[in-house]
Motif scaffolding. Structure first.
Motif, short mmCIF file in Angstrom:
data_model
loop_
_atom_site.label_atom_id
_atom_site.label_comp_id
_atom_site.label_asym_id
_atom_site.label_seq_id
_atom_site.Cartn_x
_atom_site.Cartn_y
_atom_site.Cartn_z
N LEU A 45 0.78 -1.16 0.01
CA LEU A 45 0.01 -0.03 0.07
C LEU A 45 0.86 1.25 0.14
CD1 LEU A 45 -2.98 0.62 2.15
CD2 LEU A 45 -1.44 2.41 1.95
N ALA A 46 1.91 1.43 0.93
CA ALA A 46 2.72 2.49 1.01
C ALA A 46 3.43 2.65 -0.32
CB ALA A 46 3.68 2.19 2.34
N ALA A 47 3.94 1.45 -0.95
CA ALA A 47 4.80 1.58 -2.01
C ALA A 47 3.97 2.16 -3.46
CB ALA A 47 5.58 0.25 -2.26
N ALA B 69 2.56 10.59 6.38
CA ALA B 69 3.50 10.67 7.54
C ALA B 69 2.66 9.56 8.47
CB ALA B 69 3.40 11.90 8.38
N ILE B 70 1.22 9.53 8.17
CA ILE B 70 0.65 8.54 9.06
C ILE B 70 0.61 7.21 8.47
CG2 ILE B 70 -1.81 7.63 9.47
CD1 ILE B 70 -2.47 10.51 9.75
N VAL B 71 0.99 7.14 7.13
CA VAL B 71 1.17 5.81 6.57
C VAL B 71 2.38 5.11 6.88
CG1 VAL B 71 1.46 4.65 4.40
CG2 VAL B 71 -0.62 6.25 4.69
N LEU C 204 -6.16 3.28 -4.30
CA LEU C 204 -7.43 3.84 -3.93
C LEU C 204 -7.12 5.04 -2.82
CD1 LEU C 204 -10.05 1.16 -3.30
CD2 LEU C 204 -10.03 2.77 -4.97
N ALA C 205 -6.13 4.52 -2.10
CA ALA C 205 -5.53 5.63 -1.23
C ALA C 205 -4.96 6.86 -1.81
CB ALA C 205 -4.57 4.86 0.04
N SER C 206 -4.30 6.45 -2.98
CA SER C 206 -3.39 7.49 -3.51
C SER C 206 -4.39 8.62 -4.27
CB SER C 206 -2.53 6.83 -4.81
OG SER C 206 -3.40 6.50 -5.80
#
Length: 815
Positions: free
Chosen positions: A31-33, A686-688, A338-340
């Motif tokens: 997800l972060a990547a 930052a949260i991720v 989706l998060a992006s």
């Protein structure tokens, strides 16, 4: 191969917790990547991506309807070099009115119960379709025009008016106010785009005066790479049209330069966050995979005892980990895409660009392949020695892990700590490699928090310095003075002129003096500075630049000092970083500038944060300019207000008392919107990254508690209470949190300082004032260091609860 698959399926069934940990960590890492890579892709030439997606116009030409017929405009579509066109669109100027109270004030007009109205000049275009061959609009909310009475606002105008889709807006036409329904918010990538769109049939009713309607044409041309290409194309288009047919022209290169300058502010920190996210993800993946392999030594010994070759053993280890990782990526990559989306929309909004259409499939495939490659490589490297060990060695190591009693563990065990907590602390470095990787993850997580918070505070100060709204909430453009030698050009500090209107007729210097005195004597005026500007030539800079001259004390007008001081006497000037660098000047240098044909000696006494006039200007004393331009006249008044005075109400009253003035209120809406969007991206990333760091600690503690299952069971059997077990397990990572948090402070501060410096240099060649760096109070940093302990404790708490509540007898019977 059948034996390998059978072993893999059996291990996955027996080691469900281990598989779940790998799944969760890979999910979060992918997800972060995905989020990081999406931001990296979109930060690479965002204007170019948006321009290509919307098929933007290379040229925007505004024609005089009285001089050019529709047939003549149609003929321009076949000019050699013109690839595609859109239009003609009827265009007119109008004014949108909203109550002063809608901007935060509840004040009303003194002569009635109705609220005082605030007018915003806007350009309207008549357009039937948003999806044209050139300049396809992006509908960001609501829908396109459907009937008369509908209006679609540009995003910038919607921000300025603080109006959303579904609300009503009063537009002042030639015949009076017309109520319009705001049905949508749209964005255009083409140069000099309108502030709003209505149906063409509405243009006559909304025009500021009868017949004040022009025609806009949009062109895509080839070649179009340089300003000369565009000039050539423009000349070819208007070559056969009547003289003075073109009222205004704009090209995409000017818009691109502006957008690229703005995007350059965001790109350094987007890249920094993205790289941090990728590094943390790789560390966590390597940590979880290596831990999984090491914890499976007993199973490796059994497989070798049953006759499997080293190659088969490696296949078993790799396959069981890759299957769990594949499942994690299967969920994590789409979630990351989706998060992006909100991050990318917010980033585009901050850059004043249409929302991007990110190529999610290529990015997802790239992340999928990269993570599986990292997982496979790590599993092979870590498992190589285990797969080539003999069966007896592997079984012995699996049944009795390496001794945990090192010198540092013995020393830590003697610290005067509660016994349960001390037992946990003594286990901190039982697995040095795993502990170091976990500490690195915590370090990067805390450094990210420090970097994000520092950037948030720095941007707040920089935006405030650039906006100057607190210092100069209201400014006035004075009417033109009929003076033959004045040479001054009006220069207002505010970015948005809210009352608009045509320029007024020339007036006399005495009348201007009377206006100045009237403003100065207003009881709500705290202080004023009278200003004008003229051109000067500075050695080292080819083109003339602006010299802004101030009458009276001007040190309060809000320009932040980077170094040196504000000017205080004739001949002293301050300048932005870009001018100092191009002219090779430094604080204290003496140089001669040519003003009105006369050489004027100047001394540079200060470097300021100033984004006006492409950062190439000088600000100095009025007497310096007056000495060589005797009849110089003021063109602007900068006004400071007394505490509690509403700038909007003050400006409305000033317009009523002195209607010949053009009054500007420092518009904070656009700056605040950009600042909020910057911060939303910073906070989200930052949260991720902090969650990824917590996941790394979670993995470490799960592996540790599994390895110590027998020891924990014995301690529980002899009377250790569940809360003591939790304290012991959490204690095993607290020291890692202290180390990671402590090291994160200098790293986070260094990162914050360097990225902020790069942002200033890349964006506009400016340095940053010291106040932009010095944003942390002394007591804040030690508290931020404790964030490492908080991350460690948070990641360890759930495995600690599992260890405390697990069955004791079952573990001992298994042993």
């Amino acid at each position: 191969m059948k034996a390998v698959l059978t072993a893999v399926v059996g291990d996955l069934r027996r080691r469900k917790l281990q598989g779940s940990v790998i799944f969760i960590v890979i999910l979060l890492s992918s997800l972060a990547a995905t989020l990081a890579l999406s931001l990296l892709v979109e930060s690479d030439g965002p204007y170019d991506h948006a321009f290509a997606a919307a098929n933007g116009a290379h040229l925007s030409l505004l024609f005089d309807s009285d001089r050019v017929s529709p047939a003549a405009l149609a003929s321009t579509t076949s000019v050699p070099g013109v690839l595609a066109t859109a239009g003609p669109f009827p265009v007119t100027s109008s004014t949108a009115s909203i109550p002063v109270g809608s901007t935060g004030s509840s004040s009303k007009d003194a002569s009635s119960n109705a609220p005082a109205m605030l007018g915003f000049s806007m350009q309207l275009a008549g357009r039937t379709d948003w999806n044209t061959s050139v300049d396809r609009l992006t509908i960001e909310s609501g829908h396109w025009l459907q009937s008369a009475g509908d209006i679609v606002l540009s995003r910038e105008m919607a921000d300025r008016l603080r109006v959303n889709a579904g609300e009503t807006l009063q537009v002042n036409g030639a015949s009076g106010a017309v109520s319009m329904n705001v049905v949508g918010i749209a964005a255009s990538i083409s140069p000099d785009s309108p502030d709003a769109w209505v149906l063409p049939s509405q243009i006559d009713a909304l025009a500021s005066s009868p017949g004040a309607i022009e025609q806009e044409m949009l062109y895509r041309v080839s070649p179009s790479a340089t300003s000369q290409d565009l000039r050539t194309a423009s000349q070819a288009i208007v070559g056969k049209l009547p003289p003075a047919a073109v009222i205004n022209s704009a090209n995409y290169l000017d818009a691109k330069r502006h957008a690229d300058q703005t995007s350059a502010i965001m790109i350094p920190f987007l890249v920094a966050f993205s790289v941090l996210g990728l590094v943390i993800s790789v560390l966590i993946i390597a940590n979880v995979v290596s831990g999984s392999v090491i914890s499976g030594y007993r199973e490796i010994g059994i497989l070798k005892a049953l006759g499997m070759t080293p190659a088969q053993v490696i296949k078993v280890m790799v396959l069981q980990i890759v299957l769990a990782a594949f499942t994690g990526c299967l969920f994590g990559v789409p979630l990351g895409a989706l998060a992006s989306m909100p991050f990318l929309r917010n980033t585009a909004h901050a850059l004043d660009l249409p929302a991007p259409n990110t190529a999610t499939i290529p990015i997802g495939l790239a992340v999928f392949g990269a993570i599986l490659a990292v997982v496979t490589f790590t599993a092979v490297v870590v498992g190589w020695s285990a797969a080539h060990a003999n069966a007896v060695e592997a079984l012995a190591r699996g049944a009795a892990p390496s001794p945990r009693g090192t010198r540092i563990s013995s020393w830590l065990g003697r610290l005067p700590l509660p016994r349960a907590f001390g037992l946990g602390v003594s286990e901190t470095f039982a697995s040095p490699l795993r502990s170091s990787m976990t500490s690195c993850a915590i370090l990067l997580g805390v450094a990210t928090v420090i970097f994000a918070l520092g950037l948030h505070l720095s941007l707040a100060r920089i935006f405030e310095d650039l906006n100057r709204g607190n210092a100069v909430p209201v400014s006035v453009n004075l009417p033109q003075v009929d003076s033959p030698g004045g040479g001054a050009s009006n220069a207002a500090p505010s970015k948005v002129i809210k009352n608009g209107g045509p320029p007024h007729a020339p007036t006399t210097p005495a009348q201007v003096t009377g206006m100045i005195n009237s403003i100065r004597s207003n009881p709500e005026t705290a202080r004023i500075t009278v200003e004008t500007s003229t051109d000067v030539t500075v050695p080292g800079i080819a083109e003339p630049i602006s010299y802004f001259a101030y009458q009276g004390d001007s040190s309060w007008i809000g320009y932040a000092l980077i170094s040196g001081r504000w000017f205080s006497s004739p001949g002293e000037v301050v300048a932005p970083s870009a001018l100092m660098d191009q002219a090779h000047l430094k604080i204290g240098d003496h140089f001669n500038a040519v003003m009105n044909g006369t050489s004027v000696p100047l001394t540079l006494v200060g470097e300021i944060l100033d984004q006006d006039d492409n950062d190439l200007l000088l600000r100095g004393d009025w007497a310096t300019a007056a000495a060589v331009i005797p009849d110089i006249q003021p063109d602007t008044i900068e006004i400071g207000l007394r505490s509690g005075v509403d700038p909007e109400v003050y400006a409305a009253e000033l317009r009523q008392s002195l209607p010949e003035l053009r009054v500007n209120v420092a518009d904070r809406a656009t700056s605040n919107t950009t600042y909020i969007l910057f911060n939303s991206v910073i906070a989200g990333l930052a949260i991720v990254l902090a969650i990824i760091a917590v996941a790394g600690v979670f993995n470490t503690v799960v592996l540790s508690t599994r390895e110590r299952a027998r020891d924990i069971a014995i301690l529980k059997a002899v009377g250790m209470a569940p809360r003591q077990v939790v304290l012991m397990v959490v204690g095993s990572v607290v020291l890692l949190g202290v180390i990671g948090g402590g090291l994160a402070i200098p790293i986070g501060l260094l990162f914050h300082h360097q990225i902020l410096t790069v942002m200033g240099q890349v964006a506009s060649g400016t340095r940053i004032p010291p106040s932009g760096y010095d944003v942390f109070a002394p007591y804040i940093l030690p508290l931020l260091a404790l964030t490492g302990v908080a991350l460690a404790a948070l990641g360890a708490f759930i495995p600690a609860r599992w260890a405390a509540s697990g069955p004791t007898a079952h573990v001992l019977q298994a042993e």
